[in-house]
Each structure stands twice: as structure tokens, then as C-alpha cells.
Design a protein around this motif. Structure first.
Motif, PDB file in Angstrom:
ATOM      1  N   HIS A  64       0.859  -1.181   0.000  1.00 23.75           N
ATOM      2  CA  HIS A  64       0.000   0.000   0.000  1.00 23.75           C
ATOM      3  C   HIS A  64       0.897   1.232   0.000  1.00 23.75           C
ATOM      4  O   HIS A  64       2.122   1.115   0.022  1.00 23.75           O
ATOM      5  CB  HIS A  64      -0.971   0.001   1.180  1.00 23.75           C
ATOM      6  CG  HIS A  64      -0.336   0.051   2.535  1.00 23.75           C
ATOM      7  ND1 HIS A  64       0.474  -0.965   3.027  1.00 23.75           N
ATOM      8  CD2 HIS A  64      -0.385   0.983   3.520  1.00 23.75           C
ATOM      9  CE1 HIS A  64       0.882  -0.655   4.241  1.00 23.75           C
ATOM     10  NE2 HIS A  64       0.379   0.528   4.567  1.00 23.75           N
ATOM     11  N   ASP A  90      -3.914   3.114  -4.942  1.00 24.54           N
ATOM     12  CA  ASP A  90      -2.974   3.754  -4.014  1.00 24.54           C
ATOM     13  C   ASP A  90      -1.878   4.551  -4.723  1.00 24.54           C
ATOM     14  O   ASP A  90      -0.974   5.068  -4.060  1.00 24.54           O
ATOM     15  CB  ASP A  90      -2.331   2.716  -3.090  1.00 24.54           C
ATOM     16  CG  ASP A  90      -3.098   2.552  -1.782  1.00 24.54           C
ATOM     17  OD1 ASP A  90      -4.258   3.013  -1.732  1.00 24.54           O
ATOM     18  OD2 ASP A  90      -2.549   1.981  -0.821  1.00 24.54           O
ATOM     19  N   SER A 160      -6.201   1.078   3.387  1.00 27.82           N
ATOM     20  CA  SER A 160      -6.182   2.104   2.351  1.00 27.82           C
ATOM     21  C   SER A 160      -6.987   1.557   1.192  1.00 27.82           C
ATOM     22  O   SER A 160      -7.312   0.362   1.151  1.00 27.82           O
ATOM     23  CB  SER A 160      -4.756   2.432   1.908  1.00 27.82           C
ATOM     24  OG  SER A 160      -4.174   1.331   1.223  1.00 27.82           O
TER      25      SER A 160
END
Length: 262
Positions: A64, A90, A160
Motif C-alpha cells: 500500500h 494507491d 487504504s
């Protein structure tokens, strides 16, 4: 902490607060996540002991895009021909919109000894000075990455938007990033769970995303925070689900050693 072989050909680097890994394949290397800027010397020392140069690093893969996992990534990209890979969701984080200061929950809990130690360590090791990753290739769920050692992507969002688990060694190893961890970075307590509370973009989604890993029969779990888990992904997932969103009362497992044996 450096150069702990935690699975065949997979080495753990970092410190007491965050992990990153190097995957070996016939002399070629894939770096998975990048810890803190201060961890650069760990990689150089490890390469020197193996009579390897930075040119051995052929790829960098991110679980991430948060800054505590990007520390050496842009420097590696600049100083080698390694291509950086990150989930498409991301890419904005890795370009510099990610964690540039400790989350409010960490600052609010500075009275906790572990939290204070984390804050000091992050600041000392350069989390406020992590350079953005200027160029990265995007991957998606289910993709098998053409990198040394080979990695299959399982999208596990919640911590995320692009948080992903990377499956290595023909399914024997799951590198879970912050989708599944064995350390509560707020309190320092050990156990299995998702990241605590508001350290996730969406805690409920982070918990639900564990179901995306149901078909993975990995024996070893290598998290972004905490010790390796050597008793199988299935057991880890069951414990994390039972713990739920607030997992801090889950006791550490007696097999949570630094060197996981398959």
C-alpha cells in the motif's frame, strides 16, 4: 533488525515498528515495501555481505502507499532500474498524498509508552521526509506480477483503498502489509488483527476484506507490523475475525517468533 530469513528466500528488514522484505530468486531481488529512509543502510549492508550490488534489485512492490512503507522506495527507483508496482487505487498515496505526519490517534496517545516510542522512532528515522514515488506501475486484483520470485495480488482494501496482500512461493507465503498485522502500533500489544480503529480508511471494510483471502492456504504470514505468523493464514484470519475491529485484547500466539519456520 535486519536480515532475518523468515521464509525460504524471503528476508525481513525494518525495526520494532515496521517491516519490509526482500524476496530472492536466482540472484535477482524483489523488495516488498520500503520501511523508513533510515533503513537504507540495512539493504546496503545485506547486499555487501552477499557480494551483490544494487543492480540485483529488479523490482519494488508495495502492499500500500503509506509513508511508513515508502522510506527507501524512491531512492531505490532512482538508483536502480527497478520498476515500482502499486495497486492502482494507491498511486495517489505513493505520489505523496499519503501519511506525512503521524495520525491523530497516535498523537493523542503519546502518553502510552509504546506510542511515544513509535512517534520518536518514526521522526528519527525520517517518516516526515519520505520522498514521493514519482513513477510507479499500477496493478489490480488477481494480477500475477512479473517480478523475481513472482507475486500474486489479492486486493484487501480498508486500511487504504489499494491495500493488497501479496502471495509468494506458490501460495505458501502471504505478505499482508497492513491488511493483517500482529502488532497494535498504538498500544504495542501483540496478536492478530486488522490495524486498530481509525488507522484504517474504513475499519469495517478492512475487516470484511479478510474474506478475500479465504482461498489462500499460506503457511506463513508476513505482516507490515509485528512478528511473522508461522501457524497458517487460515488460523490468523479466524483469530482476526473473532477479534473484530478492536482487537487489542487478543493475546499473542506462542509461535509468533522472528524466524518463522514453514
Amino acid at each position: 533488525m535486519a536480515d532475518r530469513e523468515v521464509a525460504p528466500g524471503i528476508h525481513r528488514f525494518g525495526d520494532d515498528h515496521v517491516n519490509w522484505y526482500v524476496l530472492e530468486d536466482k540472484g535477482a531481488l524483489t523488495v516488498i515495501d520500503g520501511g523508513m529512509p533510515a533503513h537504507w543502510s540495512q539493504l546496503l549492508d545485506w547486499l555487501a555481505r552477499r557480494a551483490l550490488s544494487l543492480d540485483a534489485v529488479k523490482a519494488v512492490v508495495l502492499t500500500h502507499g503509506h509513508a511508513d512503507h515508502l522510506g527507501i522506495v524512491e531512492r531505490l527507483r532512482r538508483e536502480t532500474d527497478a520498476l515500482v508496482h502499486v495497486h492502482e487505487a494507491d498511486r495517489p498515496l505513493s505520489r505523496g498524498i499519503g501519511l506525512r505526519r503521524p495520525p491523530r490517534r497516535i498523537v493523542r496517545n503519546l502518553w502510552r509508552p509504546h506510542n511515544l516510542a513509535l512517534f520518536v522512532a518514526w521522526a528519527r528515522d525520517g517518516v516526515l521526509r519520505v520522498p514521493p514515488v514519482l513513477h510507479a506501475s499500477a496493478f489490480g486484483d488477481g494480477q500475477v506480477l512479473d517480478v523475481p520470485g513472482g507475486l500474486r495480488v489479492v486486493h484487501t482494501p480498508g486500511h487504504s483503498a489499494g491495500s493488497s496482500t501479496l502471495i509468494a512461493r506458490d501460495g505458501a507465503v502471504a505478505l499482508t502489509g497492513d491488511a493483517l498485522v500482529t502488532l497494535d502500533v498504538v498500544t504495542g500489544r501483540r496478536g492478530v488483527g486488522i490495524m486498530p480503529g481509525k488507522l484504517n480508511d474504513d475499519p469495517a471494510q478492512a475487516l470484511a476484506s479478510l474474506d478475500n483471502l479465504k482461498g489462500v492456504e499460506a503457511r506463513i504470514v508476513l505482516p507490515g507490523h509485528g512478528r511473522p505468523w508461522a501457524d497458517g493464514l487460515r488460523d490468523a484470519l479466524n483469530r482476526a475475525r473473532r477479534a473484530g475491529i478492536d482487537w487489542r485484547d487478543v493475546s499473542a500466539h506462542h509461535h509468533g517468533h522472528d524466524h518463522a519456520t514453514p
